[in-house]
Write a protein that holds these residues in place. Structure first.
Motif, PDB file in Angstrom:
ATOM      1  N   LEU A 378       0.828  -1.213   0.000  1.00  0.00           N
ATOM      2  CA  LEU A 378       0.000   0.000   0.000  1.00  0.00           C
ATOM      3  C   LEU A 378       0.854   1.250   0.000  1.00  0.00           C
ATOM      4  O   LEU A 378       0.456   2.294  -0.521  1.00  0.00           O
ATOM      5  CB  LEU A 378      -0.932  -0.008   1.215  1.00  0.00           C
ATOM      6  N   ASP A 379       2.033   1.158   0.597  1.00  0.00           N
ATOM      7  CA  ASP A 379       2.956   2.301   0.628  1.00  0.00           C
ATOM      8  C   ASP A 379       3.377   2.740  -0.769  1.00  0.00           C
ATOM      9  O   ASP A 379       3.822   3.880  -0.962  1.00  0.00           O
ATOM     10  CB  ASP A 379       4.207   1.944   1.434  1.00  0.00           C
ATOM     11  N   ARG A 380       3.251   1.850  -1.745  1.00  0.00           N
ATOM     12  CA  ARG A 380       3.690   2.174  -3.109  1.00  0.00           C
ATOM     13  C   ARG A 380       2.672   3.042  -3.845  1.00  0.00           C
ATOM     14  O   ARG A 380       2.958   3.523  -4.940  1.00  0.00           O
ATOM     15  CB  ARG A 380       3.920   0.893  -3.909  1.00  0.00           C
ATOM     16  N   PHE A 381       1.495   3.242  -3.274  1.00  0.00           N
ATOM     17  CA  PHE A 381       0.485   4.085  -3.920  1.00  0.00           C
ATOM     18  C   PHE A 381       0.645   5.525  -3.442  1.00  0.00           C
ATOM     19  O   PHE A 381       0.620   5.805  -2.245  1.00  0.00           O
ATOM     20  CB  PHE A 381      -0.926   3.577  -3.595  1.00  0.00           C
ATOM     21  N   ASP A 382       0.789   6.435  -4.402  1.00  0.00           N
ATOM     22  CA  ASP A 382       0.898   7.848  -4.069  1.00  0.00           C
ATOM     23  C   ASP A 382      -0.460   8.438  -3.724  1.00  0.00           C
ATOM     24  O   ASP A 382      -0.552   9.356  -2.901  1.00  0.00           O
ATOM     25  CB  ASP A 382       1.504   8.629  -5.245  1.00  0.00           C
ATOM     26  N   LEU A 383      -1.494   7.963  -4.396  1.00  0.00           N
ATOM     27  CA  LEU A 383      -2.833   8.477  -4.171  1.00  0.00           C
ATOM     28  C   LEU A 383      -3.802   7.315  -3.948  1.00  0.00           C
ATOM     29  O   LEU A 383      -3.782   6.338  -4.710  1.00  0.00           O
ATOM     30  CB  LEU A 383      -3.341   9.304  -5.363  1.00  0.00           C
ATOM     31  N   THR A 384      -4.625   7.419  -2.922  1.00  0.00           N
ATOM     32  CA  THR A 384      -5.753   6.502  -2.748  1.00  0.00           C
ATOM     33  C   THR A 384      -6.993   7.363  -2.590  1.00  0.00           C
ATOM     34  O   THR A 384      -7.051   8.237  -1.720  1.00  0.00           O
ATOM     35  CB  THR A 384      -5.570   5.589  -1.522  1.00  0.00           C
ATOM     36  N   VAL A 385      -7.966   7.157  -3.464  1.00  0.00           N
ATOM     37  CA  VAL A 385      -9.116   8.049  -3.536  1.00  0.00           C
ATOM     38  C   VAL A 385     -10.401   7.246  -3.470  1.00  0.00           C
ATOM     39  O   VAL A 385     -10.491   6.135  -4.001  1.00  0.00           O
ATOM     40  CB  VAL A 385      -9.065   8.898  -4.827  1.00  0.00           C
ATOM     41  N   GLU A 386     -11.394   7.803  -2.796  1.00  0.00           N
ATOM     42  CA  GLU A 386     -12.702   7.157  -2.706  1.00  0.00           C
ATOM     43  C   GLU A 386     -13.554   7.550  -3.904  1.00  0.00           C
ATOM     44  O   GLU A 386     -13.598   8.718  -4.305  1.00  0.00           O
ATOM     45  CB  GLU A 386     -13.408   7.580  -1.417  1.00  0.00           C
ATOM     46  N   VAL A 387     -14.211   6.559  -4.486  1.00  0.00           N
ATOM     47  CA  VAL A 387     -15.147   6.782  -5.587  1.00  0.00           C
ATOM     48  C   VAL A 387     -16.537   6.437  -5.050  1.00  0.00           C
ATOM     49  O   VAL A 387     -16.961   5.278  -5.092  1.00  0.00           O
ATOM     50  CB  VAL A 387     -14.794   5.916  -6.817  1.00  0.00           C
ATOM     51  N   PRO A 388     -17.263   7.427  -4.520  1.00  0.00           N
ATOM     52  CA  PRO A 388     -18.518   7.132  -3.823  1.00  0.00           C
ATOM     53  C   PRO A 388     -19.677   6.895  -4.779  1.00  0.00           C
ATOM     54  O   PRO A 388     -19.590   7.158  -5.984  1.00  0.00           O
ATOM     55  CB  PRO A 388     -18.739   8.391  -2.991  1.00  0.00           C
ATOM     56  N   LYS A 389     -20.780   6.425  -4.215  1.00  0.00           N
ATOM     57  CA  LYS A 389     -22.006   6.306  -4.993  1.00  0.00           C
ATOM     58  C   LYS A 389     -22.517   7.693  -5.351  1.00  0.00           C
ATOM     59  O   LYS A 389     -22.361   8.651  -4.590  1.00  0.00           O
ATOM     60  CB  LYS A 389     -23.070   5.553  -4.201  1.00  0.00           C
ATOM     61  N   LEU A 390     -23.145   7.819  -6.500  1.00  0.00           N
ATOM     62  CA  LEU A 390     -23.642   9.112  -6.942  1.00  0.00           C
ATOM     63  C   LEU A 390     -24.887   9.496  -6.156  1.00  0.00           C
ATOM     64  O   LEU A 390     -25.737   8.642  -5.875  1.00  0.00           O
ATOM     65  CB  LEU A 390     -23.960   9.074  -8.439  1.00  0.00           C
ATOM     66  N   PRO A 391     -25.024  10.764  -5.794  1.00  0.00           N
ATOM     67  CA  PRO A 391     -26.236  11.193  -5.095  1.00  0.00           C
ATOM     68  C   PRO A 391     -27.462  11.118  -5.998  1.00  0.00           C
ATOM     69  O   PRO A 391     -27.353  11.139  -7.232  1.00  0.00           O
ATOM     70  CB  PRO A 391     -25.915  12.643  -4.701  1.00  0.00           C
ATOM     71  N   GLU A 392     -28.597  11.009  -5.391  1.00  0.00           N
ATOM     72  CA  GLU A 392     -29.848  10.875  -6.142  1.00  0.00           C
ATOM     73  C   GLU A 392     -30.067  12.095  -7.026  1.00  0.00           C
ATOM     74  O   GLU A 392     -29.839  13.238  -6.626  1.00  0.00           O
ATOM     75  CB  GLU A 392     -31.021  10.726  -5.170  1.00  0.00           C
ATOM     76  N   GLY A 393     -30.472  11.859  -8.254  1.00  0.00           N
ATOM     77  CA  GLY A 393     -30.718  12.916  -9.217  1.00  0.00           C
ATOM     78  C   GLY A 393     -29.572  13.169 -10.166  1.00  0.00           C
ATOM     79  O   GLY A 393     -29.742  13.848 -11.186  1.00  0.00           O
ATOM     80  N   ARG A 497      -7.440   6.681   5.915  1.00  0.00           N
ATOM     81  CA  ARG A 497      -8.605   7.066   6.716  1.00  0.00           C
ATOM     82  C   ARG A 497      -9.495   5.860   7.006  1.00  0.00           C
ATOM     83  O   ARG A 497     -10.034   5.727   8.110  1.00  0.00           O
ATOM     84  CB  ARG A 497      -9.404   8.155   5.988  1.00  0.00           C
ATOM     85  N   LEU A 498      -9.632   4.983   6.003  1.00  0.00           N
ATOM     86  CA  LEU A 498     -10.454   3.790   6.195  1.00  0.00           C
ATOM     87  C   LEU A 498      -9.844   2.871   7.244  1.00  0.00           C
ATOM     88  O   LEU A 498     -10.537   2.353   8.132  1.00  0.00           O
ATOM     89  CB  LEU A 498     -10.619   3.055   4.865  1.00  0.00           C
ATOM     90  N   LEU A 499      -8.538   2.671   7.177  1.00  0.00           N
ATOM     91  CA  LEU A 499      -7.869   1.802   8.145  1.00  0.00           C
ATOM     92  C   LEU A 499      -7.931   2.388   9.549  1.00  0.00           C
ATOM     93  O   LEU A 499      -8.134   1.652  10.537  1.00  0.00           O
ATOM     94  CB  LEU A 499      -6.412   1.584   7.728  1.00  0.00           C
ATOM     95  N   ASN A 500      -7.791   3.705   9.641  1.00  0.00           N
ATOM     96  CA  ASN A 500      -7.868   4.326  10.970  1.00  0.00           C
ATOM     97  C   ASN A 500      -9.272   4.247  11.538  1.00  0.00           C
ATOM     98  O   ASN A 500      -9.459   4.104  12.763  1.00  0.00           O
ATOM     99  CB  ASN A 500      -7.434   5.801  10.875  1.00  0.00           C
TER     100      ASN A 500
END
Length: 506
Positions: A378-393, A497-500
């Protein structure tokens, strides 16, 4: 006693060392011996060569034939030695002139009829023959590889009889067309536009940063949020390869038996292996070592979808190549090196159920699921980003979906040029000493250090966040890296953040 020497080339990874085929005809009972560390496929050349010579209308000498392939400590495999062995026998038996072999190299497999057949992995042969300024005679079916290299002294043979006429000075062999501009004018394959992805502006921005600095990117999100679509769009953001880079990629694909199509010659490779792939398939190897997916992604992108489904040992095999940019495959007979400077883009679900907020799994189950990716990996990733569900509409909105791939690609190209002018490398490859000269103030570095310790990150993460912040500043055409750039880079730590949040020690 008659001796003939014919030059050819072996296959040793992406190199093609010279091999001298020495043919000796002597008195004694008729026999045909091959020496010089030939493997089974080369030993079988005796029968193919015998039939090809006879069926092409030549006389096969009924004498003791000894063929030595030097150097003797270099393993030889494949059918590429058929043609030089046949030419050596014909020259030793004075059916073709010895003087005609000067400055020539021969490579090709023979059919029993005397036809010259296609050989796999000849691109490195052509490149090395060009360095030696040798006249290379090869199968006509390999013509497209010679055209990619643009080597004018490549000659193509279709039959042993045709080649004999050429060596006697009675005919000419076809060569490549000196006009190779058709490669430059070819249109690259399109991978879709960023506007095809609805919403996900934060993830699109992370994709732009990853493309600009060649940073490794991990996307976390529930199924159907657009992670795979986003990953496939990164190729459109990257600049095309230059000629030398494209030739490196084409050589690796040629050795792997996957010759490049001319229309995609300058396009960066995008490899997406299935999660059931073994370590050998990913890294390379085998009885006859071949490049794996990481080498086939050289100068391009390796996309690992559902990365948590890959075996942990397989993923950990990627750690060293990601740092060094090459992979070394050691065997008893030889040690082969393949370039593997790739950009890693990965996607995964945040939990075994797919959704972290409505997960049916307990925290322990989620922790076991996430632990399939080791901390060092995991240390080899420079960026880890969340791709959330789209809000309604969002799905029924009629407004535009943001910038096009072309617009973003222009900013990416400008940022890359800035990086190359500064240190000669992209930001993901900056060394520790170069980071000290990258425009950070002492106060901002102290702020970053405190943040790293609060998040429980490693020293490697400290430097990776600096590289990402430098890329963000370059995209904004800022010479100095401000605290806002560092804060934005810290925002791309979704996995931490998820791990914490799960109280998992990192």
């Amino acid at each position: 006693m008659a001796i003939a020497c014919v030059n050819t080339r072996a296959s040793k990874g992406v190199d093609a060392p010279t091999v001298t085929v020495e043919v000796h005809l002597s008195n004694g009972l008729p026999a045909f011996s091959l020496v010089g560390l030939p493997e089974t496929s080369v030993k079988e050349a005796k029968e193919r060569v015998r039939s090809a010579i006879i069926n092409a209308g030549f006389e096969f000498p009924m004498r003791r034939i000894t063929v030595n392939m030097a150097p003797a400590d270099l393993p030889k495999q494949g059918g590429r030695y058929d043609l030089p062995i046949a030419i050596g026998i014909l020259a030793a038996s004075k059916q073709i002139p010895l003087t005609a072999l000067k400055d020539h190299e021969f490579v090709g497999e023979l059919a029993l009829s005397g036809q010259v057949r296609y050989c796999q992995g000849l691109l490195p042969v052509i490149v090395d023959a060009r360095k030696q300024h040798s006249k290379l005679v090869m199968p006509l079916d390999n013509r497209h590889e010679a055209e990619l290299v643009g080597y004018q002294q490549s000659y193509f043979a279709t039959h042993l009889q045709q080649l004999s006429e050429y060596l006697h000075g009675q005919a000419q062999l076809p060569s490549i067309d000196p006009q190779t501009q058709w490669i430059d004018n070819a249109k690259p394959k399109h991978a879709g536009c960023l506007t095809d992805v609805i919403g996900q502006y934060h993830a699109k921005q992370a994709l732009e940063i990853a493309a600009a600095g060649q940073h490794n990117l991990l996307m976390l999100g529930s199924p159907g949020t657009g992670k795979t679509m986003l990953a496939s769009r990164i190729i459109g953001l990257l600049p095309q390869l230059n000629y030398d880079q494209a030739l490196e990629v084409a050589a690796i694909h040629s050795v792997a038996g996957q010759p490049m199509s001319p229309q995609y010659f300058y396009q960066r490779p995008f490899r997406s292996p299935h999660h059931t792939s073994s370590a050998t398939a990913l890294v390379g190897g085998g009885t006859i070592p071949k490049p794996g997916e990481i080498s086939l992604a050289h100068n391009g992108v390796l996309f690992l979808d559902e990365i948590a489904e890959f075996p942990r040992k397989v993923l950990d095999c990627l750690r060293e190549p990601m740092e060094t940019g090459e992979v070394t495959i050691s065997r008893a007979a030889a040690k082969l090196r393949f370039d593997s400077r790739f950009q890693l883009v990965a996607a995964m679900n945040p939990s075994p159920c797919g959704d972290i907020k409505q997960s049916r799994a307990s925290n322990d189950q989620i922790q076991r699921y996430l632990s399939r990716l080791s901390g060092p990996f995991l240390d080899r990733f420079d960026l880890t980003v969340e791709v959330p569900k789209l809000p309604e509409g969002t799905l029924t909105q009629s407004d535009t979906q943001g910038e096009t791939t072309t617009q973003v690609a222009q900013r990416v190209a400008q940022a890359r040029n800035t990086q190359l002018q500064r240190f000669g490398v992209l930001n993901s490859q900056l060394s520790g000493n170069q980071l000290k000269q990258a425009g950070f103030s002492h106060a901002d570095l102290q702020f970053l250090e405190q943040s790293v310790y609060k998040l429980g990150l490693s020293v490697r993460s400290f430097h990776r966040i600096q590289r990402v912040a430098r890329t963000i500043a370059d995209l904004q055409q800022s010479e100095q890296v401000s605290r806002s750039h560092i804060a934005q880079a810290l925002g791309y730590r979704a996995m931490d953040r998820l791990l914490n949040s799960l109280n998992r020690p990192y």
